[in-house]
Enzyme design. Structure first.
Site, short mmCIF file in Angstrom:
data_model
loop_
_atom_site.label_atom_id
_atom_site.label_comp_id
_atom_site.label_asym_id
_atom_site.label_seq_id
_atom_site.Cartn_x
_atom_site.Cartn_y
_atom_site.Cartn_z
N TRP A 1 -2.64 -54.46 8.45
CA TRP A 1 -2.56 -54.24 7.22
C TRP A 1 -2.40 -55.33 6.37
CZ3 TRP A 1 1.40 -57.52 5.87
CH2 TRP A 1 2.44 -57.96 6.72
N ASN A 2 -2.68 -56.73 6.43
CA ASN A 2 -2.25 -57.73 5.50
C ASN A 2 -3.59 -57.98 4.77
OD1 ASN A 2 -3.57 -58.83 7.54
ND2 ASN A 2 -2.69 -61.06 7.30
N ARG B 1 -15.20 -57.71 7.40
CA ARG B 1 -15.55 -58.95 8.47
C ARG B 1 -15.99 -58.49 9.52
NH1 ARG B 1 -10.94 -63.51 8.72
NH2 ARG B 1 -10.52 -62.59 10.51
N LYS C 1 -10.19 -48.60 13.11
CA LYS C 1 -8.88 -47.89 13.07
C LYS C 1 -8.08 -48.90 12.28
CE LYS C 1 -5.15 -48.51 14.96
NZ LYS C 1 -4.44 -48.32 13.87
N PRO C 2 -7.78 -48.50 11.34
CA PRO C 2 -6.88 -49.57 10.22
C PRO C 2 -5.52 -49.36 10.67
CG PRO C 2 -7.67 -47.39 9.19
CD PRO C 2 -8.40 -47.44 10.54
N SER D 1 -1.73 -59.19 15.69
CA SER D 1 -0.67 -59.90 16.42
C SER D 1 -1.14 -60.29 17.83
CB SER D 1 0.58 -59.23 16.42
OG SER D 1 0.57 -58.23 17.40
N GLU E 1 -9.02 -62.01 16.72
CA GLU E 1 -8.45 -62.75 15.65
C GLU E 1 -7.08 -62.40 15.62
OE1 GLU E 1 -9.86 -64.95 14.07
OE2 GLU E 1 -12.16 -64.19 14.29
N LEU E 2 -6.07 -63.34 16.25
CA LEU E 2 -4.67 -63.17 16.51
C LEU E 2 -3.80 -64.01 15.52
CD1 LEU E 2 -5.01 -62.90 20.55
CD2 LEU E 2 -5.20 -61.21 18.71
N ARG F 1 -0.63 -67.31 -0.91
CA ARG F 1 -1.51 -66.39 -0.99
C ARG F 1 -0.99 -65.05 -0.23
NH1 ARG F 1 -6.99 -65.43 1.36
NH2 ARG F 1 -6.30 -66.38 3.27
N CYS G 1 -2.54 -64.87 8.22
CA CYS G 1 -2.48 -65.46 9.60
C CYS G 1 -2.69 -66.81 9.25
CB CYS G 1 -3.55 -64.79 10.57
SG CYS G 1 -5.16 -64.83 9.46
N GLU H 1 -15.45 -64.82 13.51
CA GLU H 1 -16.00 -63.75 12.58
C GLU H 1 -16.66 -64.57 11.43
OE1 GLU H 1 -12.75 -61.11 11.80
OE2 GLU H 1 -13.58 -59.77 13.38
P1 NAD Z 1 -0.13 -55.56 15.00
O1 NAD Z 1 -0.83 -56.37 16.01
O2 NAD Z 1 1.08 -55.05 14.89
O3 NAD Z 1 -1.23 -54.53 14.54
C1 NAD Z 1 -2.56 -54.61 14.43
C2 NAD Z 1 -3.51 -53.37 14.49
O4 NAD Z 1 -3.27 -53.03 15.99
C3 NAD Z 1 -3.10 -52.09 13.68
O5 NAD Z 1 -4.00 -51.38 13.45
C4 NAD Z 1 -2.02 -51.39 14.66
O6 NAD Z 1 -1.91 -50.04 14.47
C5 NAD Z 1 -2.93 -51.81 15.94
N1 NAD Z 1 -2.00 -51.51 17.24
C6 NAD Z 1 -0.75 -51.77 17.50
N2 NAD Z 1 -0.51 -51.47 18.75
C7 NAD Z 1 -1.70 -51.34 19.40
C8 NAD Z 1 -1.96 -50.92 20.49
N3 NAD Z 1 -0.90 -51.02 21.64
N4 NAD Z 1 -3.15 -50.64 20.92
C9 NAD Z 1 -4.25 -50.71 20.05
N5 NAD Z 1 -4.11 -50.89 18.78
C10 NAD Z 1 -2.57 -51.27 18.41
O7 NAD Z 1 -0.46 -56.85 13.57
P2 NAD Z 1 -0.04 -56.47 12.08
O8 NAD Z 1 1.51 -56.52 11.96
O9 NAD Z 1 -0.60 -55.31 11.64
O10 NAD Z 1 -0.94 -57.60 11.50
C11 NAD Z 1 -0.14 -58.96 11.47
C12 NAD Z 1 -0.63 -59.74 12.55
O11 NAD Z 1 -2.02 -59.90 12.37
C13 NAD Z 1 -0.24 -61.24 12.58
O12 NAD Z 1 0.14 -61.72 13.74
C14 NAD Z 1 -1.25 -62.00 11.99
O13 NAD Z 1 -1.38 -63.36 12.12
C15 NAD Z 1 -2.44 -61.37 12.57
N6 NAD Z 1 -3.78 -61.43 11.71
C16 NAD Z 1 -4.66 -62.46 12.28
C17 NAD Z 1 -5.91 -62.62 11.51
C18 NAD Z 1 -6.94 -63.61 12.09
O14 NAD Z 1 -7.82 -63.51 11.66
N7 NAD Z 1 -6.75 -64.14 13.00
C19 NAD Z 1 -5.88 -62.26 10.37
C20 NAD Z 1 -5.01 -61.24 9.92
C21 NAD Z 1 -3.85 -60.82 10.38
#
Ligand code: NAD
Length: 487
Positions: free
Chosen positions: A160-161, A169, A184-185, A239, A260-261, A288, A294, A468
């Site tokens: 979502w961020n 990307r 899947k957003p 995450s 990308e975690l 920002r 992340c 990416e």
């Molecule tokens: P999240 O892992 O909770 O969710 C990310 C996506 O995964 C969402 O679309 C969510 O619905 C989906 N999801 C959740 N559980 C799932 C499952 N069991 N199976 C399949 N899909 C599932 O993360 P978030 O809270 O949306 O985003 C924040 C995290 O993303 C932070 O840890 C941040 O560092 C990371 N992030 C990383 C990058 C990068 O490029 N490395 C960029 C942006 C955000």
């Protein structure tokens, strides 16, 4: 779907989501409320896809696959280029939509739209430059020819961020490579993804090449798609915890994964740094997106000689930030995404304070509606505090003091993450040396912002797999094929 536009001025119905987007058709539905984090009010409701819906999206991606991979690269390129232009033409509406559902300040949202659109322009260009390889075997007796083929149907999962940029990307390189996709957003911010899908259709993306679905059951829905042998790629941003689960799931059918975690970026400031430049960089690297990035600086390591001046300067700058609804014109820091996010930040800050950290500004949750946390600077933070090891994901700068270069590297590497790091020093030799010693995929040297569509974005350690963007990003969606050719 209804969108409360009364107080936002959001007024472009053609960008509104109308349902799941499968095979070029909109399928009305409900089940997932989308909230405005500034107020907690419901903005809209989007459909909750089932496993059956997801399998229909895979069918649609399959039906479109062979024609899309056979579409000349120049034509794929021109469609992506038109999508870039349309995003640019609709930049203000997209920025407002991002701000509404994500909460980020409009200036950040505008920056995101420009950054997101750029992935389409960059991959429009890369689509026409997909390379291969020819070489002789060392014996000289044979020939090695390597072609790159589209990997196949790709499932793209985004957080979502950055609701626009994390999608483009992935979609940009996937389409440039000749793959069809199911996006899947995140359920918190689906409106931007659906709005972009509408622009994609207008740009000429054929039916079924891009499918978009939202669901409250991402685990089972994703597992079902990964178990289908037609799906050959999972590209996930989110995450580390969910990434680990998905890697295990993908292993069952040996699906190629790009991950990308999470991150835990150190921001290292040496005594010889340009203080004003370091403070400017710190504000960008920390604030920002309100700290919800992340790459956000999570740990400020500042050398003793400059420490007090840095804390004072950072406190002064944080104090000047205007907090408010993201879409209010003068806001510089918006709300967090959910109340859970605010509670997590509060837990981390409280733990640090109970162990001796001192807030020079902020440091306590705010009363009232909306999911706000104030800009905060903490000094005297113990290096084993929880917020030194977990992503804060909020407007909290934790500052630690260090003495030697070796200490800085050891502290910076004291994490399971390896995404991004920042180093400030006027001694470029030292900055590069320290940069080499820090175990991350990306280093900002005297810069607080590193994201660039032309650069390889990604992490080491538990921050991910693959890159990416850049010239290599397209290879994440391609499979090398080796021809042993006798001629
Ligand atoms: P999240 O892992 O909770 O969710 C990310 C996506 O995964 C969402 O679309 C969510 O619905 C989906 N999801 C959740 N559980 C799932 C499952 N069991 N199976 C399949 N899909 C599932 O993360 P978030 O809270 O949306 O985003 C924040 C995290 O993303 C932070 O840890 C941040 O560092 C990371 N992030 C990383 C990058 C990068 O490029 N490395 C960029 C942006 C955000």
């Amino acid at each position: 779907m209804t969108l409360d536009t009364a107080f936002t001025g959001y007024a472009n119905p053609s960008l509104h989501a109308q349902g799941l987007y499968i095979g070029g058709k909109w399928e009305a539905g409900q089940g997932i409320p989308v909230l405005d984090p500034s107020t907690g009010n419901t903005l809209a409701e989007v459909p909750d896809a089932s496993i059956d819906d997801a399998m229909r999206a895979v069918d649609a991606a399959e039906a479109a696959a062979s024609e899309w991979r056979g579409t000349p690269p120049r034509q794929r390129s021109e469609i992506l280029r038109r999508w870039f232009t349309l995003m640019t033409d609709h930049a203000e509406e997209l920025a407002l939509l991002i701000s509404l559902e994500n909460g980020k300040a409009l200036t950040d949202a505008r920056g995101e739209v420009a950054y997101a659109a750029e992935f389409f322009r960059w991959y429009a260009e890369e689509a026409t430059r997909i390379g291969g390889e020819f070489r002789h075997t060392p014996s000289g007796a044979h020939n090695i020819l390597v072609d790159h083929e589209p990997i196949g149907i790709a499932v793209l999962i985004t957080p979502w961020n950055f609701p626009a940029a994390m999608a483009t990307r992935k979609i940009g390189p996937a389409l440039a490579a000749g793959c069809t996709v199911i996006l899947k957003p995140a359920s918190e911010t689906p409106l931007t993804a659906y709005a972009m899908a509408r622009l994609g259709a207008e740009a000429g993306v054929p039916e079924g090449v891009v499918n978009v679905l939202t669901t409250t059951t991402p685990g089972p829905v994703t597992s079902a798609m990964l178990a289908d042998p037609r799906v050959r790629k999972l590209s996930f941003t989110g995450s580390t915890g969910v990434g680990r689960t998905l890697l295990a799931e993908a292993s069952k059918s040996v699906v190629s994964c790009s991950m990308e975690l999470g991150g835990n970026a150190p921001f290292v400031v040496f005594d010889d740094a340009d203080l004003e430049a370091a403070l400017d960089g710190a504000m960008v690297a920390k604030m920002r997106n309100g700290g919800e990035a992340c790459t956000a600086a999570n740990r400020f390591y500042v050398q003793s000689g400059i420490h007090d001046a840095f804390v004072e300067g950072l406190t002064t700058r944080m104090a000047k930030l205007k907090l408010g609804a993201g879409y209010a014109p003068d806001t510089q820091c918006g709300p967090m995404i959910t109340i859970n996010a605010v509670e997590k930040i509060d837990r981390l800050v409280s733990e640090a304070k109970s162990r001796g950290a001192r807030a020079t500004i902020g440091g306590d949750p705010m009363p009232g509606s909306g999911y706000y946390y104030p800009p905060t600077v903490l000094e005297n933070v113990p290096t084993d505090a929880a917020l030194a090891h977990e992503e804060i994901f909020g407007p909290v700068a934790a500052v630690y003091r260090f003495e030697s270069e070796e200490d800085a590297i050891t502290l910076a590497n004291d994490t399971e993450y390896g995404l991004a790091a920042y180093v400030y020093s006027r001694d470029i030799m030292r900055a590069m040396r320290v940069g080499r010693g820090i175990e991350t995929g990306m280093i900002g040297i005297n810069r607080g912002l590193m994201s660039d569509p032309a650069a390889p974005f990604g992490g080491t350690k538990q921050s991910g797999l693959g890159r990416e963007g850049g010239v290599t990003g397209i290879l994440e969606f391609m499979e090398p094929k080796y021809f042993a050719v006798e001629f």
